[in-house]
Design an enzyme around this catalytic site. Structure first.
Site, PDB file in Angstrom:
ATOM      1  CE  LYS A  75       1.668   5.495   7.909  1.00 57.68           C
ATOM      2  NZ  LYS A  75       0.332   5.447   8.138  1.00 57.68           N
ATOM      3  CG  ASP A  92       5.838   3.676   0.732  1.00 56.74           C
ATOM      4  OD1 ASP A  92       4.578   3.767   0.450  1.00 56.74           O
ATOM      5  OD2 ASP A  92       6.012   4.328   1.806  1.00 56.74           O
ATOM      6  CE1 TYR A 115      -2.440   3.204   2.085  1.00 51.96           C
ATOM      7  CE2 TYR A 115      -3.843   2.489   0.255  1.00 51.96           C
ATOM      8  CZ  TYR A 115      -3.515   3.448   1.196  1.00 51.96           C
ATOM      9  OH  TYR A 115      -4.223   4.661   1.051  1.00 51.96           O
TER      10      TYR A 115
END
Ligand code: KE4
Length: 431
Positions: A269, A241, A145
């Site tokens: 994040k 990622d 994802y």
């Protein structure tokens, strides 16, 4: 059963105004059942819902709250900065300070661009890889994802997998055709894709610690090194990622932990400490292709705003304290071992995947869970839903999906971990 009347009323109202009553799908508890808790406030390792119920929190806003919620230094820094202006839409020195810190901490980054989310970071990195190589296709992994930009919503993990919609509606088939996919840990499948698409693949994007099919362990037979090698051979870029695992599995992220250098890294994040910050960066020769230095365009009204930069700075600075990650990993290991021991005592078959301070418990007869298919076909997702809700009733907040990771923070104490293990034992006894 905890009193959740106000959350229920809030959810009824929210569903009239917001799709699914939420602003991000996994929060709606759709795959685990029950009513999402509306939070009122949070501090340290704890969150409180609007009915006054307290939970030990292992979601931490899906990773950012690595110091714990409302860390006083972060809050103070944000308050001070806000009094001088929230956003200028013009350069400010805080951008230089955070950029310098990212360049100092992330081994492969020489030059970095700040954006406002992980999705923006990966979307921009993909465009950059295409612009730099002049190629249109790219490879991602089943269950990987990378946010919700169109090209990534092909066999996607996280909420897309949770709801059984790994290929989203609304993504044009002609565009999705440019997304090639392969199973994690399968380098032969990668070689085959390059052989079938010679000179057409711009990059491979990979979560070096997959966290969106639950935490996965990449084979220690050098899978990441094999990806590095094939990208070098084929003239494609390797994109890590690290939106989730960056600053989570170590100060220098997965690339430092495993010693593999990507060409581009995506961050999010933790880097924003709870405020909206994403970033992408890498080798100077590649990053200089980004406007206004080069022809690859990317922009953002709130990119680099002082408030978010200050929250990121106050957070990352504290990650440099000696022993920070050793302690975080020690606590995570203690919790995982305690939870697995509790499953064994209760006669519940379970395994766990943990890297650093992120982990997932899977309820399965398998000896190991190492692919998206293992999760969807061999894990008891219905049992996970009941376990999730039983833990909620015992005052522990886990991610509301088997396809997600759980996160430890510096604020969690050994007593919190012992209490979580005891809560899990009580929860399992009810199931
Ligand atoms: P955001 O756009 O949500 O900031 O980041 C997208 C993203 C990119 N890359 C990785 C590896 C990610 O894990 C994410 C976002 N993670 C999810 C949780 N699995 C965010 C939570 C949510 O979607 O509500």
């Amino acid at each position: 059963m905890t009193e959740i009347t106000r959350s229920q009323n809030d959810f009824d109202q929210a569903r009239k105004l917001l799709p699914g009553g939420v602003n991000s799908p996994v929060r709606a508890f759709k795959s685990v059942g029950g009513t999402p808790r509306f939070f009122d406030h949070a501090s340290g390792a704890y969150v409180w819902d609007v009915d006054g119920n307290q939970y030990i929190d292992y979601v931490g806003s899906w990773g950012p709250m690595i110091l714990g919620h409302a860390h006083p230094d972060v809050v103070k820094g944000v308050q001070q900065t806000a009094e001088s202006g929230m956003s200028f839409g013009a350069p400010c020195e805080l951008e230089i300070d955070l950029a310098q810190l990212v360049v100092d901490l992330v081994p492969s980054i020489d030059v970095v661009r700040f954006v406002n989310s992980g999705s923006e970071a990966t979307m921009s990195a993909l465009r950059l890889a295409r612009g730099f190589t002049g190629r249109d296709k790219f490879i991602k992994f089943d269950g990987g994802y990378h946010g919700h930009a169109d090209g990534f919503l092909v066999k996607a993990g996280s909420g897309a997998a949770t709801f059984g919609e790994p290929d989203s509606a609304g993504v044009p088939a002609d565009y999705a055709k440019l997304t090639l996919t392969a199973p994690f840990n399968d380098i032969e499948a990668i070689k085959k894709l390059f052989a079938e698409n010679p000179g057409e693949i711009a990059c491979i994007i990979v979560e070096p610690v997959p966290g969106n099919t639950g935490v996965m362990l990449l084979n220690d037979n050098g899978f990441l090194q094999a990806l590095r090698d094939i990208c070098d051979t084929e003239g494609a870029l390797l994109i890590f990622d690290e939106v989730m695992c960056g600053f989570r599995v170590g100060l220098g992220g997965a690339q430092e932990r495993f010693g593999i250098m990507p060409d581009l890294t995506c961050l999010g994040k933790v880097i924003g400490g709870g405020l909206p910050v994403g970033a992408y960066g890498g080798r100077e020769e590649i990053m200089r292709q980004i406007s206004p230095d080069g022809p690859v365009y990317q922009a953002g009204t709130l990119s680099g705003n002082p408030l978010a930069m200050r929250a990121g700075l106050e957070t990352l600075t504290r990650l440099r304290e000696p022993g920070f990650y050793d302690e975080l990993e020690r606590k995570t290991t203690k919790l995982v071992q305690g939870l697995l021991a509790g499953c064994k005592t209760a006669g519940v078959p379970a395994v766990a995947n943990q890297v650093g301070a992120m982990f997932t418990i899977f309820f399965t007869e398998l000896d190991a869970v190492s692919s998206c298919t293992d999760v969807s076909s061999h894990c008891d997702l219905e049992f996970f839903g009941r376990y999730f809700n039983a833990m909620l009733d015992e005052g522990v907040y886990l991610a509301p999906s088997q396809y997600e990771a759980a996160f430890m923070s510096a604020a969690h104490s050994d007593a919190d971990i012992d209490n979580t293990i005891a809560a899990a034992a009580r929860a399992l006894a009810q199931l």
